[in-house]
Design a protein around this motif. Structure first.
Motif, PDB file in Angstrom:
ATOM      1  N   TRP A  47       0.819  -1.166   0.121  1.00  0.00           N
ATOM      2  CA  TRP A  47       0.045  -0.020  -0.019  1.00  0.00           C
ATOM      3  C   TRP A  47       0.763   0.908  -0.017  1.00  0.00           C
ATOM      4  O   TRP A  47       2.203   1.269   0.392  1.00  0.00           O
ATOM      5  CB  TRP A  47      -0.957  -0.014   1.343  1.00  0.00           C
ATOM      6  CG  TRP A  47      -1.988  -1.104   1.168  1.00  0.00           C
ATOM      7  CD1 TRP A  47      -2.467  -1.569   0.078  1.00  0.00           C
ATOM      8  CD2 TRP A  47      -2.571  -1.321   2.145  1.00  0.00           C
ATOM      9  NE1 TRP A  47      -3.445  -2.404   0.418  1.00  0.00           N
ATOM     10  CE2 TRP A  47      -3.681  -2.305   1.783  1.00  0.00           C
ATOM     11  CE3 TRP A  47      -2.538  -1.253   3.773  1.00  0.00           C
ATOM     12  CZ2 TRP A  47      -4.513  -2.926   2.719  1.00  0.00           C
ATOM     13  CZ3 TRP A  47      -3.487  -1.863   4.453  1.00  0.00           C
ATOM     14  CH2 TRP A  47      -4.528  -2.843   3.905  1.00  0.00           C
ATOM     15  N   ARG A  60      -4.432   4.083   0.495  1.00  0.00           N
ATOM     16  CA  ARG A  60      -4.628   2.701   0.610  1.00  0.00           C
ATOM     17  C   ARG A  60      -4.331   2.178  -1.004  1.00  0.00           C
ATOM     18  O   ARG A  60      -4.619   0.900  -0.980  1.00  0.00           O
ATOM     19  CB  ARG A  60      -6.065   2.156   0.937  1.00  0.00           C
ATOM     20  CG  ARG A  60      -5.929   2.435   2.382  1.00  0.00           C
ATOM     21  CD  ARG A  60      -5.308   1.355   3.261  1.00  0.00           C
ATOM     22  NE  ARG A  60      -5.828   1.548   4.752  1.00  0.00           N
ATOM     23  CZ  ARG A  60      -5.308   0.695   5.526  1.00  0.00           C
ATOM     24  NH1 ARG A  60      -4.194  -0.205   5.435  1.00  0.00           N
ATOM     25  NH2 ARG A  60      -5.812   0.858   6.669  1.00  0.00           N
ATOM     26  N   THR A  99       1.145  -2.128   7.754  1.00  0.00           N
ATOM     27  CA  THR A  99       0.460  -3.625   8.004  1.00  0.00           C
ATOM     28  C   THR A  99       1.796  -4.421   8.304  1.00  0.00           C
ATOM     29  O   THR A  99       2.927  -4.119   8.323  1.00  0.00           O
ATOM     30  CB  THR A  99      -0.229  -4.187   6.817  1.00  0.00           C
ATOM     31  OG1 THR A  99       0.719  -4.371   5.737  1.00  0.00           O
ATOM     32  CG2 THR A  99      -1.420  -2.978   6.406  1.00  0.00           C
TER      33      THR A  99
END
Length: 127
Positions: A47, A60, A99
């Motif tokens: 991302w 995103r 993430t």
């Protein structure tokens, strides 16, 4: 096969581990180490993670590499500028590693860079 094209760096990382465990030539280890570091920095599908205009959320959209942004002109170099300027450490960590996948890729990148340094230094001391 097309799906694997974006993840060739993980194969290079596996080859690097095998090369270290088998005592390969330092030139091979250096090339594999630099390939792994370059892959995670500039080619890994992730991302974007750049800060949106509202200042609170992160982009995103798909990007290539931990250091590069998405197709938006404003996002292309924002992450790299954030790392160099370091005005907010927490936002840099959130933008570059949003993430677990990016955190793992960062670990692989640092490992590749340390491996490249070791591939140059170890032969100097061992002869």
């Amino acid at each position: 096969m097309k799906a694997m094209r974006g993840y060739w760096g993980y194969l290079a990382a596996a080859a690097l581990i095998v090369a270290w465990s088998r005592g390969a030539e330092s030139a091979i280890i250096l090339v594999l180490s630099l390939a792994v570091a370059a892959y995670t920095s500039f080619a890994l599908p992730v991302w974007c993670g750049a800060v949106n205009r509202d200042g609170r959320t992160y982009c995103r959209k798909n990007a290539a590499g931990l250091l590069m942004g998405c197709s938006y002109r404003q996002h292309r170099w924002q992450k790299m500028k954030m790392i160099v300027l370091r005005h907010k450490t927490g936002s840099v960590v959130q933008a570059v590693f949003p993430t677990a996948k990016e955190k793992f890729a960062g670990l692989i990148s640092v490992g590749g860079l340390l491996s490249a340094i070791a591939a140059v230094i170890v032969p100097v001391f061992t002869g």
